[in-house]
Design a protein around this motif. Structure first.
Motif, short mmCIF file in Angstrom:
data_model
loop_
_atom_site.label_atom_id
_atom_site.label_comp_id
_atom_site.label_asym_id
_atom_site.label_seq_id
_atom_site.Cartn_x
_atom_site.Cartn_y
_atom_site.Cartn_z
N PHE A 71 0.84 -1.19 0.00
CA PHE A 71 0.00 0.00 0.00
C PHE A 71 0.88 1.25 0.00
CE2 PHE A 71 -2.57 -3.24 2.21
CZ PHE A 71 -3.69 -3.24 1.38
N GLY A 72 0.40 2.28 -0.70
CA GLY A 72 1.10 3.56 -0.70
C GLY A 72 2.14 3.69 -1.77
N THR A 73 2.85 2.62 -2.06
CA THR A 73 3.89 2.61 -3.09
C THR A 73 4.15 1.18 -3.53
OG1 THR A 73 6.14 3.35 -3.63
CG2 THR A 73 5.80 2.41 -1.45
N GLY A 74 4.64 1.02 -4.75
CA GLY A 74 4.99 -0.31 -5.23
C GLY A 74 6.33 -0.76 -4.68
N GLN A 75 6.53 -2.08 -4.67
CA GLN A 75 7.76 -2.64 -4.11
C GLN A 75 8.09 -3.94 -4.84
OE1 GLN A 75 8.42 -2.37 0.24
NE2 GLN A 75 8.50 -4.61 0.22
N GLY A 76 9.35 -4.11 -5.20
CA GLY A 76 9.76 -5.34 -5.88
C GLY A 76 10.79 -6.13 -5.10
N ASP A 77 10.90 -5.86 -3.78
CA ASP A 77 11.90 -6.57 -2.98
C ASP A 77 11.74 -8.07 -3.15
OD1 ASP A 77 12.63 -4.10 -2.17
OD2 ASP A 77 12.14 -4.37 -0.05
N TYR A 78 12.85 -8.77 -3.22
CA TYR A 78 12.84 -10.21 -3.52
C TYR A 78 13.32 -11.07 -2.38
CZ TYR A 78 17.53 -8.50 -4.48
OH TYR A 78 18.73 -7.85 -4.39
#
Length: 273
Positions: A71-78
């Motif tokens: 929520f609030g921003t996208g994230q691609g942490d793996y």
């Protein structure tokens, strides 16, 4: 080093061919399909209702390829840093936080959309037959997250369902996994990203090699907290997450109850193939 990219959207994708019998349901695909990718996430997507999550209300989300929404921003942490006090990132709901890679020829897709579920308007995301980094498809996972509007019980209230049909891999190769196993294993749960007490919950078996896999001690497909094998229900009321009453044999680790220690360090990625 793996590069973070913003996913393109392909609308009106028809979901098909679930890996195994289980609670994962079709139908949540009318809004789009995440591009076949590694470490990507969608642009902002409307969920169709207001959701009070740890005191902040949202009506949009971002779908990450790597087994979660934020929520609030996208994230691609793996790297599946434990969803505990050490998790500092975007507010997250993670049915299977690990290094998903959908570029392999035999791998599946990530779709999302609106519908109805358990008697309410809903937003769902399905990771159908997805492989792991680096573009591996020898083992595939099928799992799903569904948010259900419960605003009739109070402003911003909603339910979270995690559904699992098949979990055969737990780790990408850049997190020290070998053939999808070992290394820094997947985590499952919730966090608002602040690290404050009472703002994170994590299921038992998270970050434990082999625990969440089919046949593991905390196998996601074989257990439950609501009597439906392979399904986990969490009620969010006034921004606070609680599990429904559950049999002792299905006990989970929640905040303050012996959470698995978080893995705080990040690993350098080797080049994607």
């Amino acid at each position: 080093m793996k590069k973070l990219t913003l996913c393109a959207l392909t609308s009106l994708f028809a979901l098909s061919n679930y890996a195994a019998a289980g609670p994962v349901t079709s139908g949540f695909n009318n809004l789009g399909t995440v591009e076949l990718c590694d470490d990507c996430y969608t642009s902002e997507v409307a969920i169709g209702f207001n959701a009070n999550y740890f005191g902040d209300t949202y009506n949009t989300t971002y779908v990450s390829n790597n087994g979660y929404i934020t929520f609030g921003t996208g994230q691609g942490d793996y790297t599946p840093t434990g969803l505990t006090a050490n998790y500092l990132g975007a507010p997250i709901i993670a049915p299977f936080f690990s290094d998903v890679d959908t570029r392999a020829a035999a791998g599946g897709t990530v779709t999302y959309g609106n519908g109805t579920y358990a008697g309410g308007n809903a937003f769902g995301v399905t990771w159908n037959q997805v492989g792991y980094f680096a573009a591996r498809d020898d083992k595939l996972n099928t799992f799903q997250m569904i948010l259900v509007d419960r605003n009739a019980t109070g402003a911003g209230n909603f339910d979270i369902y995690f559904n699992y049909n098949q979990v055969l891999w737990e780790t990408g190769e850049a997190d020290e996994g070998v053939d999808g196993l070992g290394g820094i294993s997947a985590s499952v749960g919730f966090a608002n990203g602040s690290g404050a007490a009472g703002t994170y919950n994590q299921l038992a078996g998270s970050l434990v090699n082999g625990a969440l896999l089919d046949g593991g001690v905390n196998a996601l497909t074989a257990n439950s907290n609501n009597g439906v094998t392979g399904q986990y229900l969490f009620q969010v009321r006034n921004g606070v997450i609680t599990a429904v009453p559950e049999p002792e044999t299905y006990a989970m680790l929640l905040a303050g109850l012996g959470l698995v220690g978080a893995m705080s360090r990040r690993r350098q990625r080797k080049a994607a193939v």
